[in-house]
Scaffold this motif. Structure first.
Motif, PDB file in Angstrom:
ATOM      1  N   GLU A  84     -19.955 -36.480  -2.239  1.00  0.00           N
ATOM      2  CA  GLU A  84     -20.750 -35.337  -2.703  1.00  0.00           C
ATOM      3  C   GLU A  84     -21.798 -35.772  -3.719  1.00  0.00           C
ATOM      4  N   ASN A  87     -24.568 -37.124  -1.600  1.00  0.00           N
ATOM      5  CA  ASN A  87     -25.291 -36.001  -1.000  1.00  0.00           C
ATOM      6  C   ASN A  87     -26.232 -35.368  -2.029  1.00  0.00           C
ATOM      7  N   ALA A  91     -29.799 -36.651  -0.532  1.00  0.00           N
ATOM      8  CA  ALA A  91     -30.212 -35.781   0.571  1.00  0.00           C
ATOM      9  C   ALA A  91     -31.483 -35.026   0.180  1.00  0.00           C
ATOM     10  N   LEU A 132     -20.944 -35.435   3.175  1.00  0.00           N
ATOM     11  CA  LEU A 132     -22.245 -36.112   3.148  1.00  0.00           C
ATOM     12  C   LEU A 132     -23.368 -35.229   3.672  1.00  0.00           C
ATOM     13  N   GLY A 133     -23.017 -34.139   4.338  1.00  0.00           N
ATOM     14  CA  GLY A 133     -24.034 -33.247   4.878  1.00  0.00           C
ATOM     15  C   GLY A 133     -24.778 -33.852   6.054  1.00  0.00           C
ATOM     16  N   ARG A 134     -24.043 -34.521   6.950  1.00  0.00           N
ATOM     17  CA  ARG A 134     -24.657 -35.192   8.091  1.00  0.00           C
ATOM     18  C   ARG A 134     -24.034 -34.689   9.392  1.00  0.00           C
TER      19      ARG A 134
END
Length: 303
Positions: A84, A87, A91, A132-134
């Protein structure tokens, strides 16, 4: 700074990770000096890291040319999660940034460790994706438990191979493995990297395994290359007088000498030193430009 980290007067200003060279993980090109995320969540004594400081370290790493970050969903403390933090700091991710993660081990909210069954691996992959937001993971390493080495990893690795086919994972690696386990994995799906504990004092078998990976075109990614026996606690032994003298003569730190020695072992060797300290980050990146003579390499190995 600790006694193991001193300013890099012996390396030219303006050094970036690009000076370390590159290697390809499948179709992904990474610079040979990367960044390990384990130390983002807490200090060696277990106290929480400073959130703003470590997110700043991540952004600075990318500014210094680092495009290979090693992490895991089990890198967390009561108040911090490495994924996190990555991220939050990075990101939307740059196209050239490669994020490698690991599955196999897990930790419950109280911090107790457990090992995933084959049926639990997809959940671990999805947890990394969410944090990770992927929508896919660049590289996933299957980490084998020390207690089961050299047991079979075929069933676990087969699950990851299926997730690769499904598009959740781009490339696969293995971690904490023996040569026979690597061969077992390669019979199932391509392997782009081996991530094992490795450093100057490693036994002969580990040196031979590193060389064999290079012969097969597989990246070898040492962890604890600086810490050695200190592992998660960091460096706990003092370097000998010959090493200290060499560091003074070259105008670098002994930690930089260890990293430079690691990279000297082959073009396929990648470094992933971790830190939450901006000064140490700059030194670690700069070590990628440090070239050791055969005599200096021999001195470090003898010491």
């Amino acid at each position: 700074m600790t006694s193991h980290q001193t300013p890099a007067h012996g390396i030219a200003d303006g050094t970036t990770a690009a000076d370390s060279g590159t290697w390809r993980l499948g179709d992904l090109t990474v610079r040979r000096v990367g960044f390990g995320a384990m130390r983002l969540t807490h200090l060696a004594d277990g106290t929480p890291s400073d959130r703003d400081r470590v997110t700043g370290v991540l952004r600075r790493a990318v500014e210094l040319g680092v495009n290979h970050i090693d992490t895991a969903s089990f890198y967390f403390s009561p108040t911090r999660s490495a994924n996190e933090l990555i991220n939050r700091a990075l990101a939307p991710y740059a196209d050239e940034l490669v994020i490698t993660t690991k599955v196999g081990p897990g930790r419950d909210p109280s911090g107790n460790w457990w090992w995933a069954t084959p049926g639990q691996l997809r959940g671990q992959v999805e947890e990394n994706l969410r944090q990770l937001g992927r929508d896919h993971l660049d590289v996933v390493n299957l980490r084998a438990p020390r207690s089961q080495t050299p047991g079979s990893i075929a069933e676990h690795f087969g699950v990851l191979a299926e997730l690769r086919t499904a598009g959740l994972i781009r490339h696969l690696g293995v971690s904490n493995v023996r040569p026979e386990q690597l061969a077992e994995a390669r019979a199932i799906a391509p392997v782009v990297c081996v991530q094992n504990a490795y450093g100057i004092g490693s036994p002969a078998g580990e040196h031979a395994f590193l060389d064999a990976c290079g012969e097969q075109g597989i990246a070898f990614v040492p962890f604890f290359a600086i810490a050695g026996a200190g592992r998660e606690a960091g460096v706990v032994t003092e370097d000998g007088p010959a090493v200290l003298e060499l560091a003074r003569a070259r105008g670098v730190s002994t930690a930089q000498l260890r990293l430079a020695w690691t990279l000297s072992r082959g073009a396929h060797v990648l470094a992933i030193p971790g830190t939450g300290n901006p000064g140490h980050l700059a030194e670690n990146v700069a070590a990628g430009a440090l070239r050791l003579s055969p005599e200096e390499i021999a001195l470090l190995e003898a010491a």
